[in-house]
Design a protein around this motif. Structure first.
Motif, PDB file in Angstrom:
ATOM      1  N   ASN A   1      93.716  19.353  11.060  1.00 14.70           N
ATOM      2  CA  ASN A   1      95.010  19.896  11.502  1.00 14.70           C
ATOM      3  C   ASN A   1      95.695  18.969  12.502  1.00 14.70           C
ATOM      4  OD1 ASN A   1      93.539  20.237  13.849  1.00 14.70           O
ATOM      5  ND2 ASN A   1      93.602  22.470  13.827  1.00 14.70           N
ATOM      6  N   GLY A   2      95.098  17.789  12.755  1.00  8.29           N
ATOM      7  CA  GLY A   2      95.700  16.806  13.642  1.00  8.29           C
ATOM      8  C   GLY A   2      95.247  16.890  15.083  1.00  8.29           C
TER       9      GLY A   2
ATOM     10  N   ASN B   1      98.635  16.445   9.258  1.00 10.61           N
ATOM     11  CA  ASN B   1      98.065  17.750   8.987  1.00 10.61           C
ATOM     12  C   ASN B   1      97.613  17.895   7.545  1.00 10.61           C
ATOM     13  OD1 ASN B   1     100.338  18.328   7.446  1.00 10.61           O
ATOM     14  ND2 ASN B   1     101.399  19.326   9.155  1.00 10.61           N
ATOM     15  N   VAL B   2      96.993  19.012   7.249  1.00 14.20           N
ATOM     16  CA  VAL B   2      96.388  19.220   5.944  1.00 14.20           C
ATOM     17  C   VAL B   2      97.408  19.168   4.826  1.00 14.20           C
ATOM     18  CG1 VAL B   2      95.105  20.845   4.525  1.00 14.20           C
ATOM     19  CG2 VAL B   2      94.525  20.590   6.944  1.00 14.20           C
TER      20      VAL B   2
ATOM     21  N   ALA C   1      98.235  10.110  15.003  1.00 20.40           N
ATOM     22  CA  ALA C   1      97.289  11.139  14.601  1.00 20.40           C
ATOM     23  C   ALA C   1      97.780  12.524  14.940  1.00 20.40           C
ATOM     24  CB  ALA C   1      95.942  10.890  15.293  1.00 20.40           C
ATOM     25  N   ALA C   2      98.603  12.645  15.956  1.00 21.80           N
ATOM     26  CA  ALA C   2      99.098  13.958  16.351  1.00 21.80           C
ATOM     27  C   ALA C   2     100.407  14.320  15.661  1.00 21.80           C
ATOM     28  CB  ALA C   2      99.314  13.983  17.862  1.00 21.80           C
TER      29      ALA C   2
ATOM     30  N   LYS D   1      78.259  19.400  10.319  1.00 23.57           N
ATOM     31  CA  LYS D   1      78.939  20.161  11.379  1.00 23.57           C
ATOM     32  C   LYS D   1      80.347  19.656  11.668  1.00 23.57           C
ATOM     33  CE  LYS D   1      74.791  21.589  13.957  1.00 23.57           C
ATOM     34  NZ  LYS D   1      74.091  21.487  15.270  1.00 23.57           N
ATOM     35  N   TYR D   2      80.569  18.383  11.437  1.00 18.28           N
ATOM     36  CA  TYR D   2      81.837  17.783  11.857  1.00 18.28           C
ATOM     37  C   TYR D   2      82.521  17.079  10.684  1.00 18.28           C
ATOM     38  CZ  TYR D   2      79.186  18.351  16.170  1.00 18.28           C
ATOM     39  OH  TYR D   2      78.413  18.863  17.178  1.00 18.28           O
ATOM     40  N   THR D   3      83.769  17.411  10.492  1.00 24.00           N
ATOM     41  CA  THR D   3      84.581  16.743   9.484  1.00 24.00           C
ATOM     42  C   THR D   3      85.951  16.452  10.085  1.00 24.00           C
ATOM     43  OG1 THR D   3      85.427  18.834   8.598  1.00 24.00           O
ATOM     44  CG2 THR D   3      83.445  17.914   7.551  1.00 24.00           C
ATOM     45  N   GLY D   4      86.602  15.461   9.573  1.00 22.79           N
ATOM     46  CA  GLY D   4      87.921  15.120  10.066  1.00 22.79           C
ATOM     47  C   GLY D   4      88.229  13.677   9.748  1.00 22.79           C
ATOM     48  N   TYR D   5      89.014  13.047  10.620  1.00 21.17           N
ATOM     49  CA  TYR D   5      89.357  11.658  10.373  1.00 21.17           C
ATOM     50  C   TYR D   5      89.476  10.914  11.694  1.00 21.17           C
ATOM     51  CZ  TYR D   5      94.104  13.172  11.569  1.00 21.17           C
ATOM     52  OH  TYR D   5      95.187  13.705  12.211  1.00 21.17           O
ATOM     53  N   THR D   6      89.380   9.613  11.603  1.00 22.85           N
ATOM     54  CA  THR D   6      89.481   8.767  12.776  1.00 22.85           C
ATOM     55  C   THR D   6      90.120   7.458  12.368  1.00 22.85           C
ATOM     56  OG1 THR D   6      88.247   7.852  14.651  1.00 22.85           O
ATOM     57  CG2 THR D   6      87.191   7.749  12.492  1.00 22.85           C
TER      58      THR D   6
END
Length: 208
Positions: free
Chosen positions: A70-71, A27-28, A21-22, A111-116
Motif C-alpha cells: 500500500n506504499g 499502491n496495489v 515509494a510513497a 511473514k513479510y512481503t512488499g517491495y524495496t
C-alpha cells in the motif's frame, strides 16, 4: 525494443526512492494496472534474481526500507527485527517506472512481503562469505574497468581462475557469477549485475 535501466538511472533511485515509494503509483491498484501507472516488468532481470532464491537481506533500518504494497513502510521496530534476525528474502519481480526501480520481495518465513529499492536496501548474503571475498573483489575490478572503458580480458581471466579454484557450493555460486559477469561486460548495464554482487555494485550497500 526492450528497455534497459542504466547505472545512472539506478543510482538516482538512491536519493529519490522514499519520495517515489510513497507516491500513488506505489499502491496495489497501480501495480496491478501496469499500463496506466507506467510500470513495466523487466522479465529477464526478475527471472535471474528470483532463481537465486532466498539469498537477500535488508541493509539496515535507517538506510534501507521495506514498503508494504500500500506504499507505507514497515516500522523501524519491525525493520530492526528483520535485520537483527538476518531474515532472508527472495525477489519475486523487478518493476520499473520512469527512473525508479522497485523490487518485490517475500521473506523465507512468509511473514513479510512488499517491495524495496535495488540500489541501497538489499544485499546478497554471500557477500559476507569469506571464501568468496577474493572472487567478489576480482569481479568488482572487472566491472570498474568496464565502467571506465578499460580492458577487461586479463581481469576476467583472474576472476575465472579464482572461481574454478573453489569447491562445492562456493564453486557453483562462483561459476554462475562469472557467467553473469560476462553478460555485464557485453552489455554494461546495472540490470546485468551478477546476483552475487548485489549490494556491492553500484556502491557498497554495507558501508555504514
Amino acid at each position: 525494443m526492450k528497455k534497459i535501466v542504466t547505472k545512472a538511472a539506478l543510482v538516482s533511485v538512491l536519493f529519490c526512492a522514499p519520495i517515489v515509494a510513497a507516491s500513488p503509483a506505489s499502491n496495489v491498484s497501480a501495480t496491478t494496472n501496469s499500463h496506466k501507472a507506467g510500470w513495466h516488468t523487466n522479465k529477464s532481470w526478475s527471472k535471474r534474481l528470483a532463481k537465486a532464491g532466498y539469498v537477500f537481506r535488508l541493509t539496515n533500518a535507517s538506510k534501507g526500507a521495506l514498503y508494504r504494497n500500500n506504499g507505507k513502510s514497515y516500522s523501524k521496530k519491525i525493520l530492526r527485527k528483520i535485520i537483527n534476525n538476518n531474515t532472508l528474502f527472495k525477489v519475486e519481480q523487478v518493476r520499473i517506472i520512469h527512473n525508479g526501480v522497485f523490487v518485490s520481495l517475500v521473506s523465507k518465513d512468509g511473514k513479510y512481503t512488499g517491495y524495496t529499492t535495488y540500489v541501497n536496501a538489499i544485499y546478497n548474503k554471500d557477500l559476507l562469505n569469506e571464501d568468496l571475498k577474493p572472487l567478489i573483489k576480482a569481479e568488482l575490478s572487472v566491472m570498474q574497468a568496464k565502467d571506465n572503458g578499460k580492458p577487461t580480458d586479463e581481469l576476467l581471466n583472474q576472476a575465472e581462475t579464482l572461481a574454478v579454484e573453489l569447491t562445492g557450493h562456493n564453486r557453483k555460486i562462483a561459476l554462475t557469477s562469472i557467467n553473469q559477469l560476462k553478460g555485464f561486460i557485453k552489455r554494461g548495464t546495472v540490470a546485468e549485475t551478477p546476483v552475487l554482487l548485489i549490494g556491492a555494485y553500484p556502491g557498497n550497500a554495507l558501508d555504514k
